[in-house]
Design a protein around this motif. Structure first.
Motif, PDB file in Angstrom:
ATOM      1  N   TYR A  80      -1.553   6.854  -2.829  1.00  0.00           N
ATOM      2  CA  TYR A  80      -2.749   6.205  -1.788  1.00  0.00           C
ATOM      3  C   TYR A  80      -3.937   6.712  -2.535  1.00  0.00           C
ATOM      4  CZ  TYR A  80      -5.184   4.974   2.380  1.00  0.00           C
ATOM      5  OH  TYR A  80      -6.194   4.603   3.267  1.00  0.00           O
ATOM      6  N   LEU A  81      -4.467   7.891  -2.474  1.00  0.00           N
ATOM      7  CA  LEU A  81      -5.737   8.240  -3.046  1.00  0.00           C
ATOM      8  C   LEU A  81      -6.016   7.781  -4.441  1.00  0.00           C
ATOM      9  CD1 LEU A  81      -5.709  11.987  -1.603  1.00  0.00           C
ATOM     10  CD2 LEU A  81      -6.984  10.049  -0.659  1.00  0.00           C
ATOM     11  N   ILE A 109      -5.661  -6.477  -7.029  1.00  0.00           N
ATOM     12  CA  ILE A 109      -5.078  -5.171  -7.604  1.00  0.00           C
ATOM     13  C   ILE A 109      -3.788  -5.037  -7.045  1.00  0.00           C
ATOM     14  CG2 ILE A 109      -6.082  -3.720  -5.628  1.00  0.00           C
ATOM     15  CD1 ILE A 109      -6.554  -1.700  -7.919  1.00  0.00           C
ATOM     16  N   ASP A 110      -2.971  -4.507  -7.952  1.00  0.00           N
ATOM     17  CA  ASP A 110      -1.394  -4.198  -7.889  1.00  0.00           C
ATOM     18  C   ASP A 110      -1.368  -2.730  -8.321  1.00  0.00           C
ATOM     19  OD1 ASP A 110       1.294  -3.908  -7.254  1.00  0.00           O
ATOM     20  OD2 ASP A 110       1.812  -5.410  -8.683  1.00  0.00           O
ATOM     21  N   GLY A 111      -1.277  -1.743  -7.046  1.00  0.00           N
ATOM     22  CA  GLY A 111      -1.272  -0.515  -7.309  1.00  0.00           C
ATOM     23  C   GLY A 111      -2.692  -0.237  -8.202  1.00  0.00           C
ATOM     24  N   GLN A 112      -2.566  -0.140  -9.436  1.00  0.00           N
ATOM     25  CA  GLN A 112      -3.803   0.087 -10.192  1.00  0.00           C
ATOM     26  C   GLN A 112      -4.112  -0.930 -11.175  1.00  0.00           C
ATOM     27  OE1 GLN A 112      -5.360   4.075 -11.199  1.00  0.00           O
ATOM     28  NE2 GLN A 112      -3.672   4.941  -9.823  1.00  0.00           N
ATOM     29  N   ASP A 113      -3.259  -2.171 -11.426  1.00  0.00           N
ATOM     30  CA  ASP A 113      -3.531  -3.056 -12.230  1.00  0.00           C
ATOM     31  C   ASP A 113      -4.189  -4.288 -11.703  1.00  0.00           C
ATOM     32  OD1 ASP A 113      -1.745  -1.697 -13.999  1.00  0.00           O
ATOM     33  OD2 ASP A 113      -0.054  -2.579 -13.016  1.00  0.00           O
ATOM     34  N   GLU A 299      -4.075  -1.112  -0.603  1.00  0.00           N
ATOM     35  CA  GLU A 299      -3.599  -0.293   0.470  1.00  0.00           C
ATOM     36  C   GLU A 299      -4.622  -0.359   1.540  1.00  0.00           C
ATOM     37  OE1 GLU A 299      -2.938   1.203  -2.428  1.00  0.00           O
ATOM     38  OE2 GLU A 299      -0.639   0.576  -2.745  1.00  0.00           O
ATOM     39  N   ALA A 300      -4.811  -0.741   2.708  1.00  0.00           N
ATOM     40  CA  ALA A 300      -5.765  -0.441   3.691  1.00  0.00           C
ATOM     41  C   ALA A 300      -5.032   0.045   5.147  1.00  0.00           C
ATOM     42  CB  ALA A 300      -6.585  -1.755   3.945  1.00  0.00           C
ATOM     43  N   CYS A 301      -5.846   0.973   5.665  1.00  0.00           N
ATOM     44  CA  CYS A 301      -5.091   1.714   6.820  1.00  0.00           C
ATOM     45  C   CYS A 301      -6.284   1.346   8.082  1.00  0.00           C
ATOM     46  CB  CYS A 301      -4.937   3.048   7.038  1.00  0.00           C
ATOM     47  SG  CYS A 301      -3.627   3.515   5.839  1.00  0.00           S
ATOM     48  N   LYS A 302      -5.841   0.937   9.437  1.00  0.00           N
ATOM     49  CA  LYS A 302      -6.751   0.619  10.492  1.00  0.00           C
ATOM     50  C   LYS A 302      -6.495   1.459  11.590  1.00  0.00           C
ATOM     51  CE  LYS A 302      -5.185  -0.839  14.512  1.00  0.00           C
ATOM     52  NZ  LYS A 302      -4.043  -0.002  14.264  1.00  0.00           N
ATOM     53  N   SER A 303      -7.521   1.798  12.330  1.00  0.00           N
ATOM     54  CA  SER A 303      -7.553   2.940  13.521  1.00  0.00           C
ATOM     55  C   SER A 303      -8.175   2.083  14.659  1.00  0.00           C
ATOM     56  CB  SER A 303      -8.520   3.823  13.242  1.00  0.00           C
ATOM     57  OG  SER A 303      -8.541   4.821  14.367  1.00  0.00           O
ATOM     58  N   GLY A 304      -7.225   2.170  15.958  1.00  0.00           N
ATOM     59  CA  GLY A 304      -7.473   1.340  17.195  1.00  0.00           C
ATOM     60  C   GLY A 304      -7.260   2.042  18.085  1.00  0.00           C
ATOM     61  N   SER A 305      -7.825   1.929  19.384  1.00  0.00           N
ATOM     62  CA  SER A 305      -7.448   2.413  20.718  1.00  0.00           C
ATOM     63  C   SER A 305      -6.109   2.133  21.281  1.00  0.00           C
ATOM     64  CB  SER A 305      -8.821   2.491  21.411  1.00  0.00           C
ATOM     65  OG  SER A 305      -8.927   1.043  22.026  1.00  0.00           O
TER      66      SER A 305
END
Length: 746
Positions: A80-81, A109-113, A299-305
């Motif tokens: 992920y990083l 981007i696909d992975g790193q391609d 890859e993205a992550c979201k934060s919400g209440s």
């Protein structure tokens, strides 16, 4: 406060999709074939990152976040990083290409391609030069987003919940996007624009804004029931006047600002991690180091209440959707769960701020729905910094620079360049270097976080101190890296000397060796005019030698310049008036003293670029008329007739002449002369002579005693015919054939 006091927006159905917009990155020659690329330079290329290299950072990630990455993305924290780092570089490189004039429709981007979708063939070369796979056109859109129901998510550290008072009896719940600053450096956070507007009139809510203290995400209300009562916390501030961009007046936008005026609250550059899912918001918080543009496949992550921490993949970098409540928003599409009340919350890629939650077709829970739309922080046609950048800047954590040169406690020469890295930094960062408390010198940071800052002046020998600091925007800055080192006086640089050749020297070798002495380790270069002929490194014994890699100018005088470069020192020595002697002209046919037939073809050699002159003289016969002289170019000769025939010469100076008419029997002398236009006669001019006899084997009666005069050509002329060497052949013709008339007497 009971849920009766909360006025919630109903579900919104997508009424139409405007289509995928071209991804337009902002930000960093190649010289590109695109029209406007001539004055810009792309300094970055795509990078790939080994997952194992991120093991130390992955070990520092909260357990809950690691679990969320594995659960929602099916990859390790190290992957992920690494993929996030590759996506950041891809976004920066894409932005540079756009600034350089390359028309990029999308970055995927696909992975790193990485695949760059460009508009036309003219953009391909520049895109390939950065190391990407390139396609012409736009990426295939796998989804018709009009089939999904998107609704604005109305519900401190990013991801926290907040409540905005609408009137005495109602308000709205949303989530914090990213901490930031006002132009004066006060705390102000970014959220979704629809979080601060009345859902019917689009007027700004009255406020104030309150913090929602939570120990876990609120979660969706049970179906068929009212949401549970909210625990309204302390007042934290007010909506920033005029900042809420959403609705018909601000079509395509969904961004707004909230001022934190309560001194008990301090905005920090973090996003609530919710223990990697549905836990405590402060467990597994993520530090923000920079912003990132949307890249398909990242890859993205979201934060919400409401739903806490969820992850997905970016499906479309920029898409316009119509909410069924009438609003239109342009943003990126990704497949992480987003529920009501998550609006305005943070969306990240790795440690980079991507956007804020705008809407989705999820509802009433994460098991029903497919996609969410986020409004970008930066990049794309519509983003928060474009519309709010004069009122807000992102709050990021800036790591303390690691200085690798000069080494703390070490030594350096008097000319100093500071080098090092800033972990997590990119092209939006900068560093400053201050020596001995003096004025700071500023330098840029690369996409990989490296910096190099050259001091403008040499330092005096002795001990010096330094202070290096990294910055992002006007208000985010690192701790100061301090150290000291000793500057030593550099030994004098040995003088450059050229021992051979000497001034005015000539040689027949077109590649003569140049040799001399200089500073050990220095680079020595040989040039004539703008042409470089070779380089060498000065040996430990101080000696150097260069043999030209190609022929030096032949037949002309020239100056050779030898340059020595060592660190910051440059020296030049000019060897003047050198000359390369051209090869002498020769006559190879007929051979001197030979007997030939009358249809003889004359041949010989000279040098490239030569102009050849020929003079044919028949031996005098006292009983006959004066013998004519035939020639091709003969300055100073006033009794020479032009000699007709076909003349050719090649690049190396090999020549042939085929006379238009056969020669009668007799004895002859042929003289060949070579010259060079603009050349030095001492180096280029030469002459060759051969005598021969023509014996045809019979007498046709046109001469006395079997001797015949040179043919009567029917024209007059008294000069040699000019035959240009290679240049004439390149012009498309052989020598001009002009018949010469024999001179007659009265």
């Amino acid at each position: 406060m009971s849920t009766a006091l909360l006025r919630r927006r109903g579900a919104a159905r997508v009424s139409g999709v405007l289509g995928v917009c071209a991804l337009v990155s902002t930000g960093v020659v190649i010289s590109s074939t695109a029209a406007s690329a001539e004055e810009e330079t792309v300094t970055e290329t795509l990078q790939t990152f080994a997952a194992e290299a991120f093991a130390p950072q992955a070990d520092e990630l909260p357990t809950g976040l690691v679990e969320a990455i594995q659960r929602d993305l099916g990859i390790s924290a190290e992957e992920y990083l690494a993929n996030a780092a590759a996506a950041k570089v891809a976004a920066d490189v894409s932005a540079q290409l756009v600034e350089a004039g390359v028309d990029i429709n999308a970055t995927v981007i696909d992975g790193q391609d990485v695949t760059l979708y460009v508009e036309a063939e003219a953009d391909v070369a520049a895109a390939e030069a950065v190391g990407a796979k390139v396609e012409i056109g736009s990426p295939p859109d796998e989804h018709d987003y009009s089939d999904y129901d998107f609704e604005p998510k109305v519900d401190h550290k990013g991801g926290y919940g907040f409540f905005t008072q609408a009137d005495e009896t109602s308000g709205f719940r949303c989530s914090v996007g990213f901490s930031g600053y006002t132009p004066d450096g006060d705390d102000r956070f970014l959220t979704a624009g629809h979080c601060g507007l009345d859902s019917e009139t689009y007027e700004q809510l009255a406020g104030p804004v309150y913090h929602l203290p939570l120990e876990a995400p609120i979660g969706p209300p049970p179906q068929g029931e009212d949401p549970p009562p909210l625990n309204i916390g302390d007042e934290i501030g007010d909506i920033t006047d005029g900042s809420m961009h959403f609705g018909p007046e601000f079509e395509n936008y969904d961004a707004g600002l909230v001022d934190i005026t309560n001194p008990d609250f301090n905005g920090i550059p973090q996003v609530a991690g919710w223990a990697g899912g549905q836990g405590n918001p402060d467990e597994n918080s993520i530090t923000i180091y920079d912003s990132i543009d949307a890249v398909v496949g990242a890859e993205a992550c979201k934060s919400g209440s409401t739903s806490g921490w969820t992850c997905g993949t970016i499906e479309t970098a920029e898409q316009t959707v119509d909410f069924n409540t009438g609003e239109r928003v342009t943003g990126f599409i990704f497949d992480a769960c987003m529920l009501g009340g998550d609006s305005g919350g943070s969306i990240i890629v790795g440690n980079y701020a991507l956007g804020v939650n705008s809407g989705s077709d999820f509802g009433p829970d994460c098991d029903t729905g497919s996609f969410g739309i986020g409004f970008a922080v930066s990049g794309g046609q519509y983003n928060a910094l474009d519309v709010l950048g004069d009122q807000w800047e992102l709050n990021v954590a800036v790591n303390t620079p690691s200085v690798t040169a000069p080494e703390d406690g070490g030594e350096s020469g008097q000319s100093v360049t500071f080098e090092g890295t800033v972990e997590g930094a990119g092209t939006n960062h900068r560093v400053t270097v201050s020596v001995d408390g003096g004025e700071p010198v500023e330098g840029e940071v690369t996409a990989e976080g490296a910096f190099s800052v050259a001091l403008p002046e040499d330092l005096e020998p002795g001990e010096h101190t330094y202070a290096v600091q990294a910055f992002y925007g006007n208000h985010s800055q690192s701790e100061v890296a301090e150290g000291s080192w000793t500057v030593t006086e550099a030994p004098p640089v040995e003088e450059l000397a050229v021992d051979s050749p000497s001034e005015g020297q000539t040689t027949g070798n077109a590649r003569p060796e140049f040799s001399g002495t200089g500073q050990p380790g220095a680079t020595v270069t040989l040039a004539v005019g703008d042409t470089e002929y070779g380089t060498a490194e000065v040996g430990e014994d101080g000696a150097w030698a260069i043999t030209p890699g190609s022929d030096l100018p032949v037949g002309v005088r020239f100056d050779a310049v030898v340059t020595q470069t060592f660190e910051e020192d440059t020296q030049e020595v000019t060897v003047a008036d050198l000359g390369i002697e051209a090869a002498d002209v020769t006559i190879t046919a007929p051979e001197d003293g030979s007997t030939v037939a009358g249809d003889v073809v004359f041949e010989g050699t000279s040098f490239g670029g030569a102009t050849i002159g020929l003079l044919l003289e028949q031996a005098a016969d006292a009983a006959a008329d004066p013998q004519p002289r035939l020639g091709l170019r003969a300055e100073g000769e006033d009794d020479v007739e032009e000699w007709a025939g076909e003349f050719e010469i090649d690049d190396a100076g090999n020549w042939t002449f085929d006379p238009a008419e056969d020669l009668p029997e007799g004895e002859y002398t042929i003289t060949a002369q070579a010259t060079l236009e603009g050349g030095d006669p001492e180096l280029s001019d030469s002459e060759a002579v051969a005598t021969f006899t023509v014996a045809n084997g019979d007498d046709d009666g046109n001469g006395e005693d079997g001797d015949e005069d040179l043919p009567d050509t029917g024209s007059s002329g008294t000069t040699w015919m000019i035959v240009g060497g290679v240049a004439l052949l390149l012009a498309g013709g052989a020598a001009v054939a002009v018949r010469a008339r024999r001179n007659t007497t009265a």
